[in-house]
Scaffold this active site. Structure first.
Site, PDB file in Angstrom:
ATOM      1  CD  GLU B 117      -1.446  -1.991   1.686  1.00  0.00           C
ATOM      2  OE1 GLU B 117      -0.483  -2.843   1.709  1.00  0.00           O
ATOM      3  OE2 GLU B 117      -2.470  -3.602   1.880  1.00  0.00           O
ATOM      4  CG  PHE B 179      -9.439  -9.543  11.233  1.00  0.00           C
ATOM      5  CD1 PHE B 179      -8.513 -10.141  12.164  1.00  0.00           C
ATOM      6  CD2 PHE B 179      -9.683  -9.524   9.172  1.00  0.00           C
ATOM      7  CE1 PHE B 179      -7.411 -10.673  10.897  1.00  0.00           C
ATOM      8  CE2 PHE B 179      -8.697  -9.987   8.721  1.00  0.00           C
ATOM      9  CZ  PHE B 179      -7.417 -10.530   8.972  1.00  0.00           C
ATOM     10  CD  GLN B 180      -7.298  -7.407   7.716  1.00  0.00           C
ATOM     11  OE1 GLN B 180      -8.399  -7.062   6.746  1.00  0.00           O
ATOM     12  NE2 GLN B 180      -6.237  -7.751   7.954  1.00  0.00           N
ATOM     13  CE  LYS B 229     -17.479  -6.793   4.023  1.00  0.00           C
ATOM     14  NZ  LYS B 229     -16.740  -7.687   4.125  1.00  0.00           N
ATOM     15  CG  MET B 553      23.353  12.124   2.514  1.00  0.00           C
ATOM     16  SD  MET B 553      24.125  12.846   2.019  1.00  0.00           S
ATOM     17  CE  MET B 553      22.875  13.471   0.429  1.00  0.00           C
TER      18      MET B 553
END
Lengths: 163, 647
Positions: B117, B179-180, B229, B553
């Protein structure tokens, strides 16, 4: 320097957290915070006191104004204003100090709003300074609990903060 | 009566288009709307018959308008279409399955399936930077949302317009550690311009409209929409109207600059003896490169660009002094420090520009133009602040200067300006990057030579994305960007892993243009999985890997400040065989170790128009980026010019 910022805030979930978050995120102080709904159900009124130099205050005001949930904002300390803090203080009141506490409360124009056999609960309103003085004056007594509302403020005269 | 009213309202919902005639016969033209403010989790059993016909699954007539009835998921799909979204970058998961199903069945917006993502946000970001249109992302709840955070923060720091749709667990589960579940609105709060949590499915179109409006106007930035949802369930359908206008009572970005301030600025500019124009990313975001160029040429004033502003003024122009700041050009930093008037346009006096603020440009009066009032006087106090869109302010400024020059015969002091240019040319001749070569010669390829080779191979006209580190600074210094939106890098947040996915987004937007990703073996491994996405969507970008076998760097700082103790900045012998790796992903890999092969390989790579080519170019691992500001307590003029030479 101490400032009192008064904000009209969208009465939406999460709006308050954006204001608070801004202060912690950018390292600004909040000394007191007071928030409640207004006569317009879509708006909350929030008063907060903070300290900072002019540059910091300018940034705080600008950053607050940038939040979409902040509808309007005023720095009350820029003009004549009234500020009030409400304190409820519970003290041990037995023996000789019981009378003394009553007298001090009267001097400060406070009210004893709850009386127990061994305790007084005193209500006091005023500026933060006055409440501090009262707490100092109670030094002799045994302070059990202190609750303060934080400063709520409003401008004097014709000046209003509204849409 | 109640029964009839109930039927009037709900018949169309139950029946969709098939019963429209019956509905009209009932005189439903004046029927009440679908009852307002039904919570997302309404348990009614609406429209079970038809999402087989796409949007047409539910239509009814309200007054004289035909109104579509759509589920939350379908409304999202339709709203993105109505908003003109060209690409949706995302990754499906449990909380967004209804949305994905609606997209699958109905949407004309192509979806790009990334492999992580974070890459979705960077790809959308690259797309946005290259096109000027908002990037759009769709991720699921929990890990999908948290993975997107780095990309959202990247866009926030660089003011990139982006709309991120994140799934959320169903309303009744919120707060239960489902969940999630993660508090996306809370987690993203400090790094978004604004965020929304959908509470009622019927609010979706208005929220999406607002989100795009907020993301793209004023100072642009990312906006998150968190969608539980149940608000997208297919069986709950609502009227769909996409609002034409947006009204937000507390959001009114300035449209014009203050006339009086602009007049003051014009006068100060004309009276300058050692002026400099310091232009940042705001010029590019505000589509004002042409105006800036006109202004600079009209006055014959020198221009420097920030890292974010590269391309805002043509780099090959004589009046361009190069980038300024920590790794800015000698002449740019010197000119800034010694200037008497600075015109800052769409720049924010970032700490990578100013060095020590208290020692910043001691003799300069500062005019600061910015759309965001919080950018003004945040670090460096402005003498003449002008809040407004760069475009309209520059337009007004040009007109005011023109009028002053005509009416009052006020002209820049030609003699002073002549001396100023002489001084600048002297600086440029002494230590300039392009006119006086800054790197030494070794028997290895110097990283700067790679960028110069890239510049030649692409005719200076490529979109160049970069990751973060030495290679980013070399690219910024040595690729002369003549056009805005060609240089795409994470300036504010400094996000390693940005280069590859953002290049993907750019290539999707401009399939016919050359897109190069300049990277290093540290950064590329932070999102290397996107090679797979590039295969799936055929984005034949060219990856230029400046390989120095270290986090360059970090190593440079360890050389300079930690006596060469390379704490965790090398990989020992753990680097993958990049050639085999890219081949495994179905692409072309080329290794370059000798300078004489560099140009040839570069040309060969760009000749493969339809293949992604990964050029693994072995460069001198000991090279540092110079100039480099001396910190702490240094001023703009205090720089290391090489390992043993300083101002």
């Amino acid at each position: 320097m101490r400032r009192i910022i008064s904000i009209l805030l969208e009465n939406e979930p999460g709006a308050l957290s954006r204001v608070i978050g801004l202060f912690s995120q950018r390292g600004y102080n909040i000394e007191t915070l007071n928030v409640a709904p207004t006569e317009d159900v879509t708006l909350s009124r929030l008063t907060l006191t903070t300290t900072g130099d002019d540059k910091t205050m300018e940034q705080i005001t600008k950053q607050l104004n940038k939040l979409l949930d902040v509808v309007k904002l005023v720095d009350l300390s820029e003009g004549a204003h009234i500020e009030r803090d409400l304190m409820l203080i519970k003290v041990r009141a037995t023996g000789v100090v019981r009378d003394e506490i009553k007298r001090t409360t009267d001097i400060f124009r406070g009210q004893i709003v709850d009386v127990g056999p061994n305790t007084y609960t005193i209500q006091l309103t005023g500026t933060g300074e006055k409440l501090d003085s009262f707490v100092a004056a109670m030094a002799e007594a045994d302070i059990l609990e202190v609750v303060r509302s934080g400063v709520a403020g409003i401008s004097r005269g014709e000046k209003v903060l509204r849409l | 009566m109640f029964v009839i009213d109930f039927l009037r309202g709900w018949l169309p919902v139950f029946t969709g288009i098939r019963f429209r005639a019956v509905y009209l016969a009932l005189g439903g033209g004046v029927a009440s709307q679908v009852p307002g403010q039904v919570p997302c989790s309404a348990t009614s059993t609406q429209n079970l018959n038809g999402y087989d016909e796409g949007y047409a699954s539910g239509v009814y007539v309200n007054g004289r308008d035909i109104v579509e009835l759509l589920s939350g998921g379908e409304m999202i799909a339709k709203a993105l279409e109505d908003e003109g979204v060209e690409f949706l970058f995302g990754y499906p998961g449990g909380a967004v399955l209804h949305i994905y199903d609606a997209l699958f069945k109905t949407s004309k917006v192509p979806h790009v399936l990334v492999r992580h993502e974070q890459a979705a946000t960077h790809a959308a970001d690259g797309y946005a930077r290259a096109t000027g249109k908002p990037g759009v992302v769709l991720v699921t709840s929990g890990p999908g949302a948290t993975n997107a955070i780095t990309g959202i923060a990247t866009a926030y720091m660089d003011s990139i317009p982006m709309v991120v749709l994140s799934g959320q667990v169903a309303t009744h589960l919120i707060g239960e550690d489902a969940f999630q579940e993660t508090d996306m609105v809370g987690i993203s709060r400090p790094i978004v311009k604004h965020s929304f949590m959908v509470r009622h499915a019927q609010d979706i179109p208005a929220i999406i409209r607002k989100a795009f409006h907020i993301a793209t106007t004023g100072r642009p930035g990312p906006v998150v929409i968190d969608i539980p949802k149940d608000c997208t369930r297919p069986d709950a359908k609502f009227e769909y109207h996409y609002p034409e206008t947006v009204k937000l009572r507390s959001y009114t970005p300035a449209q014009r600059g203050h006339t009086g301030q602009i007049r003051k600025a014009a006068k100060l500019l004309l009276s300058a003896k050692r002026p400099i124009i310091y232009a940042g990313g705001g010029v590019i975001l505000g589509e004002s490169s042409d105006l800036l160029t006109t202004l600079a040429r009209q006055l014959n004033y020198p221009v420097t660009n920030t890292l974010m502003g590269l391309g805002a003024y043509p780099a090959t122009d004589r009046q361009f002094l190069g980038m300024l700041g920590m790794h800015g050009f000698y002449e740019a930093n010197m000119a800034m420090h010694h200037s008497d008037v600075i015109l800052a346009v769409g720049a924010r006096f970032d700490d990578r520009v100013t060095n020590t603020v208290s020692r910043f440009c001691p003799g300069a009066k500062i005019i600061h133009i910015d759309i965001d009032p919080t950018s003004i006087s945040k670090t460096v106090a402005a003498d003449i602040p002008i809040v407004g869109p760069v475009q309209s302010v520059l337009q007004d400024l040009l007109e005011t200067i023109g009028a002053l020059q005509e009416k009052d015969a006020q002209q820049p002091d030609a003699a002073a300006l002549g001396r100023w240019w002489e001084q600048i040319e002297e600086w440029r001749g002494k230590h300039g990057l392009w006119t006086g070569r800054r790197y030494g010669h070794s028997d290895q390829i110097m990283p700067q030579q790679v960028i110069e080779s890239l510049y030649r191979a692409t005719g200076g006209d490529a979109y160049v994305t970069s990751d973060v580190g030495q290679h980013q600074m070399f690219a910024a210094q040595y690729y002369k960007f003549d056009k805005p939106r060609r240089w795409i890098n994470s300036g504010g947040l400094g996000t390693m892993g940005f280069g590859l996915p953002s290049a993907m987004g750019v290539k999707l937007a401009f399939p016919d243009m050359e897109v190069a990703c300049v990277t290093g073996e540290g950064s590329i491994q932070m999102n290397i999985q996107e090679l797979s996405t590039c295969k799936q969507y055929n984005t034949p970008i060219k990856i230029i890997n400046l390989r120095n076998n270290a986090l360059g760097m970090v190593k440079q700082w360890q050389d300079m400040q930690y006596e060469g103790r390379y704490a965790m900045s090398t990989y020992e012998d753990s680097l993958p065989d990049f050639i085999k790796l890219v081949e495994a992903y179905g692409h072309v890999g080329m290794q370059v170790t000798r300078l004489e092969d560099l140009d040839k390989c570069m040309e060969e790579a760009f000749a493969m128009k339809d293949r992604l080519v990964f050029l693994d170019i072995w460069v001198d691992p000991m090279e540092h980026v110079y100039p480099m500001h001396i910190a702490p307590n240094g001023a703009m003029k205090d720089m290391w010019l090489s390992k043993n030479e300083r101002t």
